[in-house]
Scaffold this motif. Structure first.
Motif, mmCIF file in Angstrom:
data_model
loop_
_atom_site.group_PDB
_atom_site.id
_atom_site.type_symbol
_atom_site.label_atom_id
_atom_site.label_comp_id
_atom_site.label_asym_id
_atom_site.label_seq_id
_atom_site.Cartn_x
_atom_site.Cartn_y
_atom_site.Cartn_z
ATOM 1 N N SER A 118 22.609 109.532 44.221
ATOM 2 C CA SER A 118 23.505 109.661 42.739
ATOM 3 C C SER A 118 23.694 111.509 42.554
ATOM 4 O O SER A 118 24.746 111.851 42.095
ATOM 5 C CB SER A 118 22.592 109.359 41.860
ATOM 6 O OG SER A 118 22.335 108.035 41.895
ATOM 7 N N SER A 119 22.769 112.189 42.962
ATOM 8 C CA SER A 119 22.840 113.469 42.970
ATOM 9 C C SER A 119 24.049 114.193 43.902
ATOM 10 O O SER A 119 24.797 115.116 43.661
ATOM 11 C CB SER A 119 21.592 114.507 43.155
ATOM 12 O OG SER A 119 20.665 114.077 42.477
ATOM 13 N N THR A 171 27.429 115.590 42.440
ATOM 14 C CA THR A 171 27.884 117.181 42.858
ATOM 15 C C THR A 171 29.244 117.227 43.523
ATOM 16 O O THR A 171 30.107 117.944 43.250
ATOM 17 C CB THR A 171 26.936 117.586 44.152
ATOM 18 O OG1 THR A 171 25.586 117.634 43.660
ATOM 19 C CG2 THR A 171 27.350 118.926 44.528
ATOM 20 N N CYS A 213 26.262 122.147 49.296
ATOM 21 C CA CYS A 213 25.475 121.179 48.731
ATOM 22 C C CYS A 213 25.476 119.919 49.329
ATOM 23 O O CYS A 213 24.299 119.038 49.490
ATOM 24 C CB CYS A 213 25.734 121.010 47.364
ATOM 25 S SG CYS A 213 25.072 122.501 46.150
ATOM 26 N N LEU A 259 22.199 117.980 51.135
ATOM 27 C CA LEU A 259 21.550 116.603 50.420
ATOM 28 C C LEU A 259 21.748 115.671 51.439
ATOM 29 O O LEU A 259 20.905 114.733 51.458
ATOM 30 C CB LEU A 259 22.627 116.323 49.184
ATOM 31 C CG LEU A 259 22.295 117.295 48.009
ATOM 32 C CD1 LEU A 259 23.507 116.846 46.974
ATOM 33 C CD2 LEU A 259 21.042 116.941 47.359
ATOM 34 N N LYS A 285 12.844 115.697 42.707
ATOM 35 C CA LYS A 285 13.675 116.563 41.957
ATOM 36 C C LYS A 285 13.425 117.818 41.915
ATOM 37 O O LYS A 285 14.545 118.789 41.981
ATOM 38 C CB LYS A 285 13.325 116.235 40.267
ATOM 39 C CG LYS A 285 13.430 114.640 39.808
ATOM 40 C CD LYS A 285 13.011 114.469 38.273
ATOM 41 C CE LYS A 285 13.483 113.016 38.106
ATOM 42 N NZ LYS A 285 12.891 112.682 36.755
ATOM 43 N N LEU A 299 15.616 118.761 45.011
ATOM 44 C CA LEU A 299 17.056 118.857 44.536
ATOM 45 C C LEU A 299 17.221 120.028 43.981
ATOM 46 O O LEU A 299 18.368 120.866 44.250
ATOM 47 C CB LEU A 299 17.274 117.763 43.607
ATOM 48 C CG LEU A 299 17.465 116.255 44.049
ATOM 49 C CD1 LEU A 299 17.559 115.250 42.789
ATOM 50 C CD2 LEU A 299 18.708 116.166 44.945
ATOM 51 N N TRP A 352 20.166 122.936 45.422
ATOM 52 C CA TRP A 352 21.099 123.608 44.607
ATOM 53 C C TRP A 352 20.999 125.046 44.529
ATOM 54 O O TRP A 352 21.868 125.904 44.659
ATOM 55 C CB TRP A 352 21.192 122.960 43.256
ATOM 56 C CG TRP A 352 21.780 121.577 43.038
ATOM 57 C CD1 TRP A 352 22.801 121.078 43.940
ATOM 58 C CD2 TRP A 352 21.285 120.676 42.291
ATOM 59 N NE1 TRP A 352 23.040 119.755 43.878
ATOM 60 C CE2 TRP A 352 22.215 119.313 42.557
ATOM 61 C CE3 TRP A 352 20.274 120.416 41.575
ATOM 62 C CZ2 TRP A 352 22.214 118.196 41.882
ATOM 63 C CZ3 TRP A 352 20.189 119.260 40.765
ATOM 64 C CH2 TRP A 352 21.061 118.050 41.184
#
Length: 381
Positions: free
Chosen positions: A82-83, A87, A141, A145, A173, A176, A180
């Motif tokens: 999802s991140s 992004t 990113c 990821l 988290k 993540l 970033w």
């Protein structure tokens, strides 16, 4: 372009040196204007719209799956996924808006596009610096990821007990945030005099200085950017290969019960999605990373005659392919899901069984016809 320069030199040979130089510059400007893509934002608007639509659909699918698997091992993978899609969506919107702004600025300066592009390259404004930093940030990113997701799944498949003890939602988290932050630090290096951002041909996008007046710091920066990105792709490839081999061995042994079979199918689904992400990223990002590194090396050592235009065109091709990554990534989550794969498998199996039943019925009809013919012949005798 070389033919035009050749014709120009033959015509202007009797003229003085000053007039000859002026003629060559004029012909080069005409050639650059002829090869410069027209400022037509239709394709950019269409690409931006499709990217936003696909990313929103993929984000909705992942959000529903995350709510369903919130307390299972798949939750960390879905949070990473999802991140990644979020992004990609943010990068698509921000970069698309900045590129459309450059298209409108290029339309306003269409009277003299060559001198406008040269002036913009020599003096990049704040929008160019922001666009270049966004290109680097939103380029690194997704690759970071994808590498983190592959490493997480590799640990979960090969060492499930260690994965259950180490990988938590809080640590996910935190990972993540660190990803970033690392991408942001790399993108901000030119603001601390390590490298520079400048307009790239045809003046509608900005990136690291790799074509004009490339210095040692620019070469170091593009090497760092390409090295981190290619290392992420290589690490994801190794982790996905290990995960795939482990799953294939587990399938061949057939030692799992029905409950573990459902978990194995979830692992297979996640690895298939990771392989899809890795293949898409390799195809879309590798050209830009390799072309940028080669162009910076050539520019630093001095471009041979006639090579600058070729490498400029290669950079344009590379950035267009990199843009496609943000459009294709959502389709990995839309298509490579268990529900979709099961439907495809059922349809394929149904067609195969239909063909098999049709073949058997034809064989049965032929056989029954031959038997009836034999009985008729015996009766006549």
């Amino acid at each position: 372009m070389l033919a035009m320069q050749h014709n120009n030199s033959s015509v202007t040979a009797p003229l003085p040196f000053f007039n000859d130089t002026h003629g060559v510059k004029k012909v080069e400007a005409v050639a650059c204007d002829a090869t410069r893509p027209q400022n037509n934002p239709t394709s950019a608007v269409l690409t931006m719209t499709l990217g936003i639509l696909f990313n929103v659909v993929a984000l909705i699918i992942l959000a529903k799956a995350y709510n369903r698997f919130r307390r299972r091992s798949k939750a960390t993978f879905l949070l990473f996924a999802s991140s990644l899609v979020a992004t990609d969506l943010a990068g698509h919107v921000i970069l698309g808006a900045l590129v459309l702004r450059r298209y409108s600025a290029g339309t306003e300066s269409a009277a003299n596009p060559v001198s406008s592009f040269q002036n913009a390259s020599a003096n990049p404004d704040w929008s160019c610096l922001f666009l270049g930093s966004c290109m680097v940030f939103f380029g690194l990113c997704p690759l970071f990821l994808g590498c983190a997701m592959a490493a997480e799944r590799c640990l979960g498949i090969t060492r499930p007990l260690l994965h259950a003890r180490l990988v938590t939602m809080a640590r996910t988290k935190m990972a993540l945030a660190l990803i970033w932050l690392l991408a942001l630090c790399v993108a901000l290096l030119p603001f601390f005099s390590l490298g520079a951002y400048t307009y790239q041909y045809p003046g509608t996008w900005c990136f690291i200085r790799v074509m004009e007046d490339t210095g040692a710091k620019d070469l170091a920066f593009v090497t760092l950017f390409s090295g981190l990105a290619l290392s992420s792709l290589a690490s994801a490839f190794v982790c996905n290969t290990v995960s795939g081999i482990t799953l294939v061995r587990a399938r061949l042994k057939k030692s799992s019960c029905s409950r573990r079979g459902s978990g194995g199918s979830q692992d297979t689904e996640m690895v298939v999605q990771l392989v899809g992400i890795m293949i898409t990223s390799c195809i879309c990002w590798s050209p830009l990373l390799v072309f940028a590194l080669i162009s910076a090396t050539k520019s630093y050592s001095g471009f041979p005659a006639g090579d600058r235009d070729a490498y400029s065109s290669l950079m344009v091709i590379g950035v267009r392919m990199a843009t496609c990554n943000q459009i294709l990534d959502p389709w990995v989550y839309i298509l490579l899901r268990r529900a979709v794969l099961r439907k495809i498998y059922r349809i394929t199996k149904r067609k195969a069984s239909f063909k098999g039943s049709t073949f058997r019925s034809i064989r049965w009809d032929v056989g029954s016809f031959q038997n009836s013919e034999k009985k008729n012949s015996v009766g006549k005798i």
